[in-house]
Design a protein around this motif. Structure first.
Motif, PDB file in Angstrom:
ATOM      1  N   GLN A  92       0.830  -1.204   0.000  1.00  0.00           N
ATOM      2  CA  GLN A  92       0.000   0.000   0.000  1.00  0.00           C
ATOM      3  C   GLN A  92       0.865   1.255   0.000  1.00  0.00           C
ATOM      4  O   GLN A  92       0.619   2.197  -0.755  1.00  0.00           O
ATOM      5  CB  GLN A  92      -0.932   0.003   1.214  1.00  0.00           C
ATOM      6  N   GLU A  93       1.889   1.264   0.845  1.00  0.00           N
ATOM      7  CA  GLU A  93       2.791   2.421   0.912  1.00  0.00           C
ATOM      8  C   GLU A  93       3.527   2.612  -0.408  1.00  0.00           C
ATOM      9  O   GLU A  93       3.675   3.737  -0.892  1.00  0.00           O
ATOM     10  CB  GLU A  93       3.786   2.242   2.062  1.00  0.00           C
ATOM     11  N   SER A  94       3.973   1.524  -0.998  1.00  0.00           N
ATOM     12  CA  SER A  94       4.673   1.599  -2.280  1.00  0.00           C
ATOM     13  C   SER A  94       3.759   2.162  -3.370  1.00  0.00           C
ATOM     14  O   SER A  94       4.162   3.017  -4.161  1.00  0.00           O
ATOM     15  CB  SER A  94       5.172   0.208  -2.672  1.00  0.00           C
ATOM     16  N   TYR A  95       2.517   1.710  -3.387  1.00  0.00           N
ATOM     17  CA  TYR A  95       1.552   2.188  -4.383  1.00  0.00           C
ATOM     18  C   TYR A  95       1.240   3.665  -4.158  1.00  0.00           C
ATOM     19  O   TYR A  95       1.131   4.442  -5.110  1.00  0.00           O
ATOM     20  CB  TYR A  95       0.277   1.350  -4.318  1.00  0.00           C
ATOM     21  N   MET A  96       1.090   4.070  -2.882  1.00  0.00           N
ATOM     22  CA  MET A  96       0.820   5.479  -2.577  1.00  0.00           C
ATOM     23  C   MET A  96       1.979   6.365  -3.036  1.00  0.00           C
ATOM     24  O   MET A  96       1.761   7.426  -3.623  1.00  0.00           O
ATOM     25  CB  MET A  96       0.581   5.673  -1.083  1.00  0.00           C
ATOM     26  N   ASP A 117      11.232  11.260  -0.300  1.00  0.00           N
ATOM     27  CA  ASP A 117      11.319  11.133   1.155  1.00  0.00           C
ATOM     28  C   ASP A 117       9.944  10.971   1.823  1.00  0.00           C
ATOM     29  O   ASP A 117       9.530  11.793   2.627  1.00  0.00           O
ATOM     30  CB  ASP A 117      12.076  12.319   1.741  1.00  0.00           C
ATOM     31  N   PHE A 118       9.256   9.898   1.475  1.00  0.00           N
ATOM     32  CA  PHE A 118       7.922   9.620   2.012  1.00  0.00           C
ATOM     33  C   PHE A 118       8.014   8.976   3.390  1.00  0.00           C
ATOM     34  O   PHE A 118       8.873   8.132   3.629  1.00  0.00           O
ATOM     35  CB  PHE A 118       7.174   8.650   1.089  1.00  0.00           C
ATOM     36  N   THR A 119       7.127   9.392   4.288  1.00  0.00           N
ATOM     37  CA  THR A 119       6.943   8.703   5.569  1.00  0.00           C
ATOM     38  C   THR A 119       5.446   8.475   5.748  1.00  0.00           C
ATOM     39  O   THR A 119       4.619   9.282   5.310  1.00  0.00           O
ATOM     40  CB  THR A 119       7.496   9.506   6.764  1.00  0.00           C
ATOM     41  N   PHE A 120       5.111   7.358   6.404  1.00  0.00           N
ATOM     42  CA  PHE A 120       3.718   6.972   6.586  1.00  0.00           C
ATOM     43  C   PHE A 120       3.455   6.725   8.065  1.00  0.00           C
ATOM     44  O   PHE A 120       4.211   6.010   8.718  1.00  0.00           O
ATOM     45  CB  PHE A 120       3.406   5.695   5.800  1.00  0.00           C
ATOM     46  N   VAL A 129       0.407  10.787   5.295  1.00  0.00           N
ATOM     47  CA  VAL A 129       1.550  10.695   4.391  1.00  0.00           C
ATOM     48  C   VAL A 129       2.282  12.033   4.401  1.00  0.00           C
ATOM     49  O   VAL A 129       1.670  13.074   4.163  1.00  0.00           O
ATOM     50  CB  VAL A 129       1.108  10.372   2.947  1.00  0.00           C
ATOM     51  N   THR A 130       3.577  11.996   4.677  1.00  0.00           N
ATOM     52  CA  THR A 130       4.408  13.189   4.640  1.00  0.00           C
ATOM     53  C   THR A 130       5.491  12.964   3.599  1.00  0.00           C
ATOM     54  O   THR A 130       6.077  11.882   3.529  1.00  0.00           O
ATOM     55  CB  THR A 130       5.037  13.474   6.015  1.00  0.00           C
ATOM     56  N   GLU A 142       7.788  20.629   2.472  1.00  0.00           N
ATOM     57  CA  GLU A 142       7.319  19.394   3.085  1.00  0.00           C
ATOM     58  C   GLU A 142       5.803  19.478   3.193  1.00  0.00           C
ATOM     59  O   GLU A 142       5.262  20.446   3.703  1.00  0.00           O
ATOM     60  CB  GLU A 142       7.943  19.204   4.468  1.00  0.00           C
ATOM     61  N   LEU A 143       5.119  18.452   2.683  1.00  0.00           N
ATOM     62  CA  LEU A 143       3.666  18.414   2.729  1.00  0.00           C
ATOM     63  C   LEU A 143       3.182  17.193   3.486  1.00  0.00           C
ATOM     64  O   LEU A 143       3.812  16.142   3.446  1.00  0.00           O
ATOM     65  CB  LEU A 143       3.089  18.359   1.314  1.00  0.00           C
ATOM     66  N   THR A 144       2.068  17.338   4.169  1.00  0.00           N
ATOM     67  CA  THR A 144       1.442  16.217   4.879  1.00  0.00           C
ATOM     68  C   THR A 144      -0.028  16.169   4.476  1.00  0.00           C
ATOM     69  O   THR A 144      -0.706  17.197   4.467  1.00  0.00           O
ATOM     70  CB  THR A 144       1.547  16.401   6.405  1.00  0.00           C
TER      71      THR A 144
END
Length: 149
Positions: A92-96, A117-120, A129-130, A142-144
Motif C-alpha cells: 500500500q505504501e509503495s503504491y501510494m 522522502d515519504f513517511t507513513f 503521508v508526509t 514538506e507536505l502532509t
C-alpha cells in the motif's frame, strides 16, 4: 478579371516573453483547515502567490481520488482506493508513493521537479503521508496529507 483567391501578408509569430516562472495563472487562496476560500480583512477573496498556488495544487491533487470527478482530466488526482486495495501495508505504501509522485509530476504547468522522502503514519481510519516536493522554480516544501480509507 479579379483573382478569386485573396492574398494577404502572413503575420509574424510573437514569442511569449514572460518568464516561465511567471506563467502560472492567478489563483485564489484556499484554506484547507476551514474548507473554504480565505478572505482579506475587507471581505475580498485572498489572492495566492504563485508559490502558494503551486503548494495548494499539490495538496489538492493528493487529496483528490483519480477518475472520481468528470470535471478533472484523467491526469488529475491519485489512486488512493487502488492503493488501499493492495494486500499488505508495504504494498500500500509503495503504491501510494508511486501514485502521488506520478500525479505531482503531471503538473500541467510543469512546476514540480521531484517528489521524495515519504513517511507513513498509520491511524485507525487512514494514513498520514508526509513527503517533500521540489519545485522547478520554487523552494522545496514538506507536505502532509491525511488519506482516509
Amino acid at each position: 478579371m479579379n483573382n478569386l483567391f485573396p492574398t494577404f501578408a502572413v503575420p509574424k509569430v510573437v514569442e511569449n516573453k514572460i518568464p516561465k516562472e511567471n506563467r502560472t495563472k492567478k489563483s485564489v487562496y484556499f484554506d484547507f483547515e476551514k474548507g473554504d476560500f480565505s478572505l482579506e480583512s475587507n471581505g475580498e477573496i485572498k489572492t495566492a502567490t504563485p508559490y502558494d498556488a503551486w503548494v495548494q495544487w499539490c495538496l489538492k491533487t493528493v487529496l483528490t481520488q483519480r477518475w472520481a470527478f468528470l470535471a478533472y482530466s484523467t491526469q488529475a488526482g491519485v489512486e488512493i482506493e487502488e492503493a488501499f486495495a493492495q494486500q499488505d501495508r508495504k504494498a500500500q505504501e509503495s503504491y501510494m508513493e508511486k501514485t502521488i509522485t506520478e500525479a505531482l509530476l503531471a503538473d500541467p504547468y510543469q512546476r514540480t521537479k521531484r517528489v521524495y522522502d515519504f513517511t507513513f503514519v498509520w491511524k485507525t481510519d487512514g494514513v498520514e503521508v508526509t513527503f517533500w516536493v521540489n519545485g522547478l522554480w520554487y523552494q522545496e516544501k514538506e507536505l502532509t496529507a491525511f488519506l482516509v480509507r
